[in-house]
Scaffold this motif. Structure first.
Motif, PDB file in Angstrom:
ATOM      1  N   VAL A   1       0.728  -1.557  -0.217  1.00  0.00           N
ATOM      2  CA  VAL A   1       0.143  -0.514  -0.147  1.00  0.00           C
ATOM      3  C   VAL A   1       0.578   1.585  -0.121  1.00  0.00           C
ATOM      4  O   VAL A   1       0.748   2.625  -1.064  1.00  0.00           O
ATOM      5  CB  VAL A   1      -0.915  -0.072   0.887  1.00  0.00           C
ATOM      6  CG1 VAL A   1      -0.391   0.187   2.027  1.00  0.00           C
ATOM      7  CG2 VAL A   1      -2.031   0.717   1.252  1.00  0.00           C
ATOM      8  N   ARG A   2       2.073   1.230   0.748  1.00  0.00           N
ATOM      9  CA  ARG A   2       2.978   2.652   0.514  1.00  0.00           C
ATOM     10  C   ARG A   2       3.768   2.614  -0.500  1.00  0.00           C
ATOM     11  O   ARG A   2       3.830   3.893  -1.297  1.00  0.00           O
ATOM     12  CB  ARG A   2       3.676   1.745   1.690  1.00  0.00           C
ATOM     13  CG  ARG A   2       4.793   3.426   1.675  1.00  0.00           C
ATOM     14  CD  ARG A   2       5.817   3.375   2.659  1.00  0.00           C
ATOM     15  NE  ARG A   2       5.036   3.627   4.055  1.00  0.00           N
ATOM     16  CZ  ARG A   2       5.937   3.430   5.492  1.00  0.00           C
ATOM     17  NH1 ARG A   2       7.208   3.367   5.224  1.00  0.00           N
ATOM     18  NH2 ARG A   2       5.372   3.390   6.096  1.00  0.00           N
ATOM     19  N   CYS A   3       4.733   1.202  -0.973  1.00  0.00           N
ATOM     20  CA  CYS A   3       5.343   2.086  -2.321  1.00  0.00           C
ATOM     21  C   CYS A   3       4.511   0.867  -3.551  1.00  0.00           C
ATOM     22  O   CYS A   3       4.995   1.329  -4.722  1.00  0.00           O
ATOM     23  CB  CYS A   3       7.113   1.486  -1.981  1.00  0.00           C
ATOM     24  SG  CYS A   3       6.605  -0.317  -2.320  1.00  0.00           S
ATOM     25  N   GLY A   4       3.125   0.622  -3.537  1.00  0.00           N
ATOM     26  CA  GLY A   4       3.273  -0.273  -4.689  1.00  0.00           C
ATOM     27  C   GLY A   4       3.814  -1.704  -5.237  1.00  0.00           C
ATOM     28  O   GLY A   4       3.497  -2.134  -6.357  1.00  0.00           O
ATOM     29  N   SER A   5       4.579  -2.019  -4.840  1.00  0.00           N
ATOM     30  CA  SER A   5       5.251  -3.011  -5.669  1.00  0.00           C
ATOM     31  C   SER A   5       4.641  -4.056  -4.846  1.00  0.00           C
ATOM     32  O   SER A   5       4.461  -4.274  -4.136  1.00  0.00           O
ATOM     33  CB  SER A   5       6.929  -3.132  -5.051  1.00  0.00           C
ATOM     34  OG  SER A   5       6.971  -3.107  -3.077  1.00  0.00           O
ATOM     35  N   ILE A   6       4.544  -4.918  -6.548  1.00  0.00           N
ATOM     36  CA  ILE A   6       3.754  -6.267  -6.165  1.00  0.00           C
ATOM     37  C   ILE A   6       4.565  -7.227  -4.886  1.00  0.00           C
ATOM     38  O   ILE A   6       5.251  -7.283  -5.402  1.00  0.00           O
ATOM     39  CB  ILE A   6       3.726  -7.604  -7.404  1.00  0.00           C
ATOM     40  CG1 ILE A   6       2.724  -8.615  -7.441  1.00  0.00           C
ATOM     41  CG2 ILE A   6       4.981  -7.219  -8.317  1.00  0.00           C
ATOM     42  CD1 ILE A   6       2.197  -9.022  -8.795  1.00  0.00           C
ATOM     43  N   LEU A   7       3.713  -7.590  -4.389  1.00  0.00           N
ATOM     44  CA  LEU A   7       4.054  -8.814  -2.741  1.00  0.00           C
ATOM     45  C   LEU A   7       3.539 -10.369  -3.569  1.00  0.00           C
ATOM     46  O   LEU A   7       3.872 -11.544  -2.822  1.00  0.00           O
ATOM     47  CB  LEU A   7       3.570  -8.355  -1.865  1.00  0.00           C
ATOM     48  CG  LEU A   7       4.136  -6.620  -2.201  1.00  0.00           C
ATOM     49  CD1 LEU A   7       2.564  -6.640  -0.391  1.00  0.00           C
ATOM     50  CD2 LEU A   7       5.148  -7.301  -1.179  1.00  0.00           C
ATOM     51  N   GLY A   8       2.253 -10.650  -3.994  1.00  0.00           N
ATOM     52  CA  GLY A   8       2.505 -11.708  -3.846  1.00  0.00           C
ATOM     53  C   GLY A   8       0.478 -12.132  -4.792  1.00  0.00           C
ATOM     54  O   GLY A   8       0.500 -10.781  -6.177  1.00  0.00           O
ATOM     55  N   TRP A   9      -0.291 -13.168  -4.135  1.00  0.00           N
ATOM     56  CA  TRP A   9      -1.708 -12.990  -4.693  1.00  0.00           C
ATOM     57  C   TRP A   9      -2.961 -12.987  -3.592  1.00  0.00           C
ATOM     58  O   TRP A   9      -2.458 -13.537  -2.842  1.00  0.00           O
ATOM     59  CB  TRP A   9      -1.946 -13.561  -5.844  1.00  0.00           C
ATOM     60  CG  TRP A   9      -1.545 -14.786  -5.923  1.00  0.00           C
ATOM     61  CD1 TRP A   9      -3.013 -15.997  -5.666  1.00  0.00           C
ATOM     62  CD2 TRP A   9      -0.570 -15.992  -6.176  1.00  0.00           C
ATOM     63  NE1 TRP A   9      -1.878 -16.628  -4.910  1.00  0.00           N
ATOM     64  CE2 TRP A   9      -1.136 -16.771  -5.917  1.00  0.00           C
ATOM     65  CE3 TRP A   9       1.136 -15.250  -6.497  1.00  0.00           C
ATOM     66  CZ2 TRP A   9       0.820 -17.873  -5.515  1.00  0.00           C
ATOM     67  CZ3 TRP A   9       1.318 -16.156  -6.658  1.00  0.00           C
ATOM     68  CH2 TRP A   9       1.893 -17.115  -6.558  1.00  0.00           C
ATOM     69  N   LYS A  10      -3.514 -12.618  -4.036  1.00  0.00           N
ATOM     70  CA  LYS A  10      -5.175 -13.299  -2.944  1.00  0.00           C
ATOM     71  C   LYS A  10      -5.869 -14.191  -3.792  1.00  0.00           C
ATOM     72  O   LYS A  10      -6.271 -13.874  -5.084  1.00  0.00           O
ATOM     73  CB  LYS A  10      -6.021 -12.050  -1.926  1.00  0.00           C
ATOM     74  CG  LYS A  10      -6.856 -12.306  -1.826  1.00  0.00           C
ATOM     75  CD  LYS A  10      -8.161 -11.774  -1.756  1.00  0.00           C
ATOM     76  CE  LYS A  10      -9.500 -11.679  -0.625  1.00  0.00           C
ATOM     77  NZ  LYS A  10      -9.995 -10.990  -0.388  1.00  0.00           N
ATOM     78  N   TYR A  11      -5.861 -15.898  -3.388  1.00  0.00           N
ATOM     79  CA  TYR A  11      -6.893 -16.080  -3.493  1.00  0.00           C
ATOM     80  C   TYR A  11      -8.560 -16.296  -3.264  1.00  0.00           C
ATOM     81  O   TYR A  11      -9.323 -15.530  -2.172  1.00  0.00           O
ATOM     82  CB  TYR A  11      -6.811 -18.000  -2.866  1.00  0.00           C
ATOM     83  CG  TYR A  11      -5.404 -17.925  -3.542  1.00  0.00           C
ATOM     84  CD1 TYR A  11      -4.908 -18.928  -4.784  1.00  0.00           C
ATOM     85  CD2 TYR A  11      -4.938 -18.151  -2.343  1.00  0.00           C
ATOM     86  CE1 TYR A  11      -4.286 -19.539  -4.997  1.00  0.00           C
ATOM     87  CE2 TYR A  11      -3.595 -19.171  -3.027  1.00  0.00           C
ATOM     88  CZ  TYR A  11      -3.214 -19.888  -4.060  1.00  0.00           C
ATOM     89  OH  TYR A  11      -2.159 -20.312  -4.411  1.00  0.00           O
ATOM     90  N   GLU A  12      -9.122 -15.356  -4.261  1.00  0.00           N
ATOM     91  CA  GLU A  12     -10.720 -14.958  -4.680  1.00  0.00           C
ATOM     92  C   GLU A  12     -11.487 -16.422  -4.701  1.00  0.00           C
ATOM     93  O   GLU A  12     -12.362 -16.716  -3.960  1.00  0.00           O
ATOM     94  CB  GLU A  12     -10.692 -14.367  -5.829  1.00  0.00           C
ATOM     95  CG  GLU A  12     -10.375 -12.713  -5.406  1.00  0.00           C
ATOM     96  CD  GLU A  12     -10.313 -12.088  -4.412  1.00  0.00           C
ATOM     97  OE1 GLU A  12     -11.488 -12.087  -3.233  1.00  0.00           O
ATOM     98  OE2 GLU A  12      -9.979 -10.930  -4.476  1.00  0.00           O
TER      99      GLU A  12
END
Ligand SMILES: [Zn+2]
Length: 140
Positions: free
Chosen positions: A73-84
């Protein structure tokens, strides 16, 4: 600026590798046995301080899933994903959980910010009372 509300975490935290925003607690790791294309990934039941991208269908080794990428949320880098949504029934336990790719985050063992203080314990030695004085005389 005023819209950035970071959720503070206490304990063993995983943080963004780029800006060290707190993301998740080690205690919320559901599984360490996930793989992504870049290596190890951890499944967390709870992750904070991320925003969720657009949903998309993704074919994984365990079947088709609807996932959303998650970003710091701060730097916008991708971290992974969420399972919907998991389309395979026996993968449904992952719905609502988050993957953090290990190489994108700093783990609690990676930063030695918390030195353990060795508390010195004062040993209380019990003085033995000898009735027999060795070579010292008790002067009145
Ligand atoms: Zn970040």
């Amino acid at each position: 600026m005023g819209r950035l509300h970071l959720v503070p975490l206490e304990g063993e935290v995983y943080t963004c590798r780029h800006c060290e925003t707190q993301l998740a607690l080690a205690g919320d790791i559901f599984s360490r046995f996930f793989q992504c294309s870049h290596g190890k990934a951890y499944l967390f039941s709870k992750v904070v301080n991320v925003y969720v991208g657009r949903k998309e269908e993704r074919l994984m080794t365990t079947g088709m899933h609807t996932v959303s990428d998650i970003f710091c949320v701060r730097c916008g880098s991708i971290l992974g994903w969420k399972y919907e949504t998991a389309h395979v029934v026996n993968q449904r336990y992952k719905e609502g959980m988050f993957i953090l790719e290990r190489f994108r985050v700093l783990g609690p063992d990676g930063n030695n910010c918390c030195e353990s203080e060795d508390s010195l314990q004062e040993e209380e030695e019990e003085e033995e009372e000898d009735d027999v004085a060795d070579d010292s005389l008790n002067l009145p």
